[in-house]
Design a protein around this motif. Structure first.
Motif, PDB file in Angstrom:
ATOM      1  N   THR A 280      26.493  22.523  35.968  1.00 17.50           N
ATOM      2  CA  THR A 280      27.242  23.170  37.037  1.00 17.50           C
ATOM      3  C   THR A 280      27.237  24.677  36.812  1.00 17.50           C
ATOM      4  O   THR A 280      27.139  25.148  35.675  1.00 17.50           O
ATOM      5  CB  THR A 280      28.693  22.670  37.074  1.00 17.50           C
ATOM      6  OG1 THR A 280      29.352  23.018  35.844  1.00 17.50           O
ATOM      7  CG2 THR A 280      28.735  21.158  37.249  1.00 17.50           C
ATOM      8  N   VAL A 281      27.341  25.422  37.905  1.00 23.37           N
ATOM      9  CA  VAL A 281      27.523  26.866  37.797  1.00 23.37           C
ATOM     10  C   VAL A 281      29.012  27.155  37.653  1.00 23.37           C
ATOM     11  O   VAL A 281      29.456  27.789  36.701  1.00 23.37           O
ATOM     12  CB  VAL A 281      26.952  27.606  39.023  1.00 23.37           C
ATOM     13  CG1 VAL A 281      26.922  29.113  38.755  1.00 23.37           C
ATOM     14  CG2 VAL A 281      25.573  27.101  39.383  1.00 23.37           C
ATOM     15  N   ASN A 282      29.793  26.633  38.607  1.00 24.92           N
ATOM     16  CA  ASN A 282      31.237  26.846  38.574  1.00 24.92           C
ATOM     17  C   ASN A 282      31.881  25.958  39.629  1.00 24.92           C
ATOM     18  O   ASN A 282      31.196  25.365  40.473  1.00 24.92           O
ATOM     19  CB  ASN A 282      31.569  28.318  38.852  1.00 24.92           C
ATOM     20  CG  ASN A 282      32.987  28.686  38.449  1.00 24.92           C
ATOM     21  OD1 ASN A 282      33.623  27.985  37.665  1.00 24.92           O
ATOM     22  ND2 ASN A 282      33.497  29.790  38.987  1.00 24.92           N
ATOM     23  N   ALA A 283      33.200  25.865  39.575  1.00 23.50           N
ATOM     24  CA  ALA A 283      33.987  25.174  40.594  1.00 23.50           C
ATOM     25  C   ALA A 283      35.297  25.930  40.765  1.00 23.50           C
ATOM     26  O   ALA A 283      35.780  26.573  39.827  1.00 23.50           O
ATOM     27  CB  ALA A 283      34.252  23.725  40.198  1.00 23.50           C
ATOM     28  N   TYR A 284      35.859  25.856  41.965  1.00 25.90           N
ATOM     29  CA  TYR A 284      37.145  26.512  42.218  1.00 25.90           C
ATOM     30  C   TYR A 284      37.760  25.936  43.487  1.00 25.90           C
ATOM     31  O   TYR A 284      37.088  25.261  44.284  1.00 25.90           O
ATOM     32  CB  TYR A 284      36.988  28.031  42.346  1.00 25.90           C
ATOM     33  CG  TYR A 284      36.123  28.490  43.499  1.00 25.90           C
ATOM     34  CD1 TYR A 284      36.684  28.796  44.743  1.00 25.90           C
ATOM     35  CD2 TYR A 284      34.742  28.634  43.348  1.00 25.90           C
ATOM     36  CE1 TYR A 284      35.889  29.216  45.803  1.00 25.90           C
ATOM     37  CE2 TYR A 284      33.945  29.055  44.397  1.00 25.90           C
ATOM     38  CZ  TYR A 284      34.518  29.348  45.626  1.00 25.90           C
ATOM     39  OH  TYR A 284      33.732  29.760  46.672  1.00 25.90           O
ATOM     40  N   GLU A 285      39.040  26.189  43.681  1.00 28.19           N
ATOM     41  CA  GLU A 285      39.751  25.780  44.893  1.00 28.19           C
ATOM     42  C   GLU A 285      39.908  26.990  45.801  1.00 28.19           C
ATOM     43  O   GLU A 285      40.381  28.045  45.359  1.00 28.19           O
ATOM     44  CB  GLU A 285      41.115  25.204  44.517  1.00 28.19           C
ATOM     45  CG  GLU A 285      41.018  23.956  43.639  1.00 28.19           C
ATOM     46  CD  GLU A 285      42.323  23.632  42.939  1.00 28.19           C
ATOM     47  OE1 GLU A 285      43.363  23.574  43.638  1.00 28.19           O
ATOM     48  OE2 GLU A 285      42.312  23.457  41.703  1.00 28.19           O
ATOM     49  N   ASP A 286      39.483  26.857  47.074  1.00 25.12           N
ATOM     50  CA  ASP A 286      39.568  27.999  47.980  1.00 25.12           C
ATOM     51  C   ASP A 286      40.887  27.989  48.757  1.00 25.12           C
ATOM     52  O   ASP A 286      41.723  27.091  48.601  1.00 25.12           O
ATOM     53  CB  ASP A 286      38.354  28.058  48.911  1.00 25.12           C
ATOM     54  CG  ASP A 286      38.321  26.930  49.940  1.00 25.12           C
ATOM     55  OD1 ASP A 286      39.345  26.229  50.122  1.00 25.12           O
ATOM     56  OD2 ASP A 286      37.261  26.744  50.572  1.00 25.12           O
ATOM     57  N   GLN A 287      41.078  28.980  49.613  1.00 29.65           N
ATOM     58  CA  GLN A 287      42.334  29.131  50.343  1.00 29.65           C
ATOM     59  C   GLN A 287      42.412  28.238  51.571  1.00 29.65           C
ATOM     60  O   GLN A 287      43.444  28.199  52.243  1.00 29.65           O
ATOM     61  CB  GLN A 287      42.510  30.600  50.746  1.00 29.65           C
ATOM     62  CG  GLN A 287      42.647  31.540  49.561  1.00 29.65           C
ATOM     63  CD  GLN A 287      42.814  32.991  49.980  1.00 29.65           C
ATOM     64  OE1 GLN A 287      42.631  33.339  51.140  1.00 29.65           O
ATOM     65  NE2 GLN A 287      43.174  33.843  49.022  1.00 29.65           N
ATOM     66  N   GLN A 288      41.336  27.521  51.879  1.00 28.56           N
ATOM     67  CA  GLN A 288      41.321  26.629  53.036  1.00 28.56           C
ATOM     68  C   GLN A 288      41.591  25.172  52.658  1.00 28.56           C
ATOM     69  O   GLN A 288      41.421  24.269  53.476  1.00 28.56           O
ATOM     70  CB  GLN A 288      39.965  26.718  53.750  1.00 28.56           C
ATOM     71  CG  GLN A 288      39.737  28.023  54.511  1.00 28.56           C
ATOM     72  CD  GLN A 288      39.496  29.206  53.598  1.00 28.56           C
ATOM     73  OE1 GLN A 288      38.697  29.123  52.660  1.00 28.56           O
ATOM     74  NE2 GLN A 288      40.181  30.310  53.858  1.00 28.56           N
ATOM     75  N   ASP A 323      36.730  18.435  50.852  1.00 25.06           N
ATOM     76  CA  ASP A 323      37.910  18.654  51.685  1.00 25.06           C
ATOM     77  C   ASP A 323      39.056  17.822  51.113  1.00 25.06           C
ATOM     78  O   ASP A 323      39.049  16.589  51.202  1.00 25.06           O
ATOM     79  CB  ASP A 323      37.609  18.250  53.126  1.00 25.06           C
ATOM     80  CG  ASP A 323      38.724  18.625  54.092  1.00 25.06           C
ATOM     81  OD1 ASP A 323      39.905  18.497  53.717  1.00 25.06           O
ATOM     82  OD2 ASP A 323      38.415  19.041  55.226  1.00 25.06           O
ATOM     83  N   LEU A 324      40.037  18.486  50.532  1.00 26.20           N
ATOM     84  CA  LEU A 324      41.117  17.774  49.853  1.00 26.20           C
ATOM     85  C   LEU A 324      42.046  17.064  50.828  1.00 26.20           C
ATOM     86  O   LEU A 324      42.808  16.175  50.423  1.00 26.20           O
ATOM     87  CB  LEU A 324      41.911  18.751  48.983  1.00 26.20           C
ATOM     88  CG  LEU A 324      41.101  19.474  47.890  1.00 26.20           C
ATOM     89  CD1 LEU A 324      42.001  20.401  47.086  1.00 26.20           C
ATOM     90  CD2 LEU A 324      40.409  18.481  46.977  1.00 26.20           C
ATOM     91  N   SER A 325      41.983  17.422  52.104  1.00 26.21           N
ATOM     92  CA  SER A 325      42.818  16.758  53.107  1.00 26.21           C
ATOM     93  C   SER A 325      42.171  15.479  53.621  1.00 26.21           C
ATOM     94  O   SER A 325      42.808  14.426  53.690  1.00 26.21           O
ATOM     95  CB  SER A 325      43.097  17.705  54.280  1.00 26.21           C
ATOM     96  OG  SER A 325      43.812  18.842  53.852  1.00 26.21           O
TER      97      SER A 325
END
Length: 401
Positions: A280-288, A323-325
């Motif tokens: 993996t390069v990276n992972a993160y949680e965005d503002q959406q 999509d966490l929703s």
């Protein structure tokens, strides 16, 4: 089967000794198969050397000092070329000591005292440096002269297998790893957290009946990712004396999210298209409300080629948006240049980031790793630097200024 015997039989990144196979296998009973993982720049290094006062072509920044290390499988002695897999063989360290713009020495050393020395990566944490490997092999502590030390890893607190790649959370100073050791625990993998003091802080078991090959992981602010992809353990290959992981069309590839707080052992799964990625390069949680994962995706591997990952499909930089929703994962290729071994600013693990780097290849199916690629994820573009004919790069190391 006892753990040591199992590891020797399987050859999971630990050595070239394998169980006897059936009389006939997919390549015939007496035939030979060309194995380019033993040729040219991939060939094993047969001698151990020490060179002092190295000549520097060009310039090394005078404010750059330290020890550059790489680790990789280096089988010694007799090798069965037909069955040799690129991930097998004793670990060999290569090191260059740099001080104030000068290259003080180069040396190479085997890891450990036998043919099972960890052969994949090196990691420094809490003042110690370890050679590491996945699938049950224990980390080996390395000193500043590249000698292997007879000491229990993490001050004797490690009770499971370890990982080929870890993720450091710069905010907490904790090191995270997703580990498996199917010889000792055939049903579970483990999320390990190593504290700032260098001792195992927590070990969390996760049921994983697929027995996937977990080469590494990724973290975000709230989650550690479980990468349950299309390469799984294969008794068929093990019984024939080959590296015992294979492409599995029957397994649903998926990405799991495990709460990093430790309050729950439940994994939330997101199904994705069949694929595999080692890095993996990276992972993160965005503002959406999405979780973003960038990695080097293989369309297929370990299916036709039983000796390594390079001859079937080339890896491509790909982004998954979870999509966490809705619980739906979407996939998008970010760049069309084949590349592997990505890196980024280590203090941004699990956070939003703009730039990443990788080693690119000019020959898709026999990679020469002859270019460095820089990605700008905000402007959605990339650029590359060619190392030049006859030159191959190793995995990049990001040195923060």
């Amino acid at each position: 089967m006892k753990r040591r015997k199992f590891l020797k039989a399987s050859g999971i990144g630990l050595g070239s000794a394998l169980v006897a196979g059936y009389v006939f296998d997919r390549f015939g009973s007496f035939g030979t198969k060309e194995n380019y993982y033993l040729q040219d720049n991939y060939a094993p290094v047969e001698t151990l050397i020490t060179e002092d006062k190295l000549e520097v072509v060009g310039n090394i920044p005078k404010d750059l000092s330290g020890l550059y290390l790489r680790n990789g499988p280096n089988p010694m002695g007799s090798i069965n070329a037909k069955k040799y897999h690129w991930f097998m063989g004793q670990g060999m360290l290569h090191g260059v000591r740099i001080e104030e713009g000068k290259a003080i020495w180069y040396r190479n050393r085997l890891v450990g005292s036998d043919s099972y020395g960890p052969n994949t990566h090196v990691v420094s944490h809490a003042g110690k440096t370890y050679a590491i490997v996945e699938a049950g092999g224990q980390p080996v502590e390395i000193d500043k002269e590249l000698n292997s030390l007879a000491a229990d890893p993490f001050y004797g607190t490690l009770e499971t297998g370890f990982s080929a790649h870890t993720k450091l959370d710069s905010k907490t100073g904790e090191l995270h790893a997703m580990c498996y050791d199917y010889a000792s625990d055939f049903e579970n993998v483990h999320h390990l957290t190593v504290g700032k003091d260098g001792k195992i802080k927590s070990t969390q078991a996760i049921a994983l009946p697929s027995k996937s090959m977990l080469h590494e992981c990724a973290i975000t602010e709230n989650y550690i990712l479980v990468l349950d992809l299309s390469i799984t353990f294969s008794f068929y290959k093990l019984g024939r004396g080959y590296f015992p992981f294979s492409w599995n069309d029957d397994h649903q590839a998926r990405i799991g999210l495990l709460d990093r707080s430790g309050n729950s052992s439940e994994v939330r799964w997101f199904n994705i298209n069949p694929c595999y990625f080692f890095h993996t390069v990276n992972a993160y949680e965005d503002q959406q409300g999405n979780l973003i994962l960038d990695a080097m995706r293989y369309e297929r591997l370990f299916d036709e080629d039983w000796n390594g990952p390079n001859s079937e499909f080339s890896p491509q930089l790909t982004r998954w948006t979870l999509d966490l929703s809705s619980g739906i994962a979407n996939e998008r290729q970010l760049d069309d240049k084949p590349a592997e071994l990505p890196r980024m600013h280590p203090e941004l693990n699990g956070q939003f980031y703009q730039y990443g780097y990788s080693l690119g290849v000019s020959k898709n199916l026999q990679p020469d790793f002859g270019r460095i690629i820089k990605y700008d994820f905000v402007k959605d573009r990339s650029e590359f630097y060619e190392l030049g004919e006859g030159k191959m790069g190793a995995e990049s190391v990001f040195v923060p200024s």
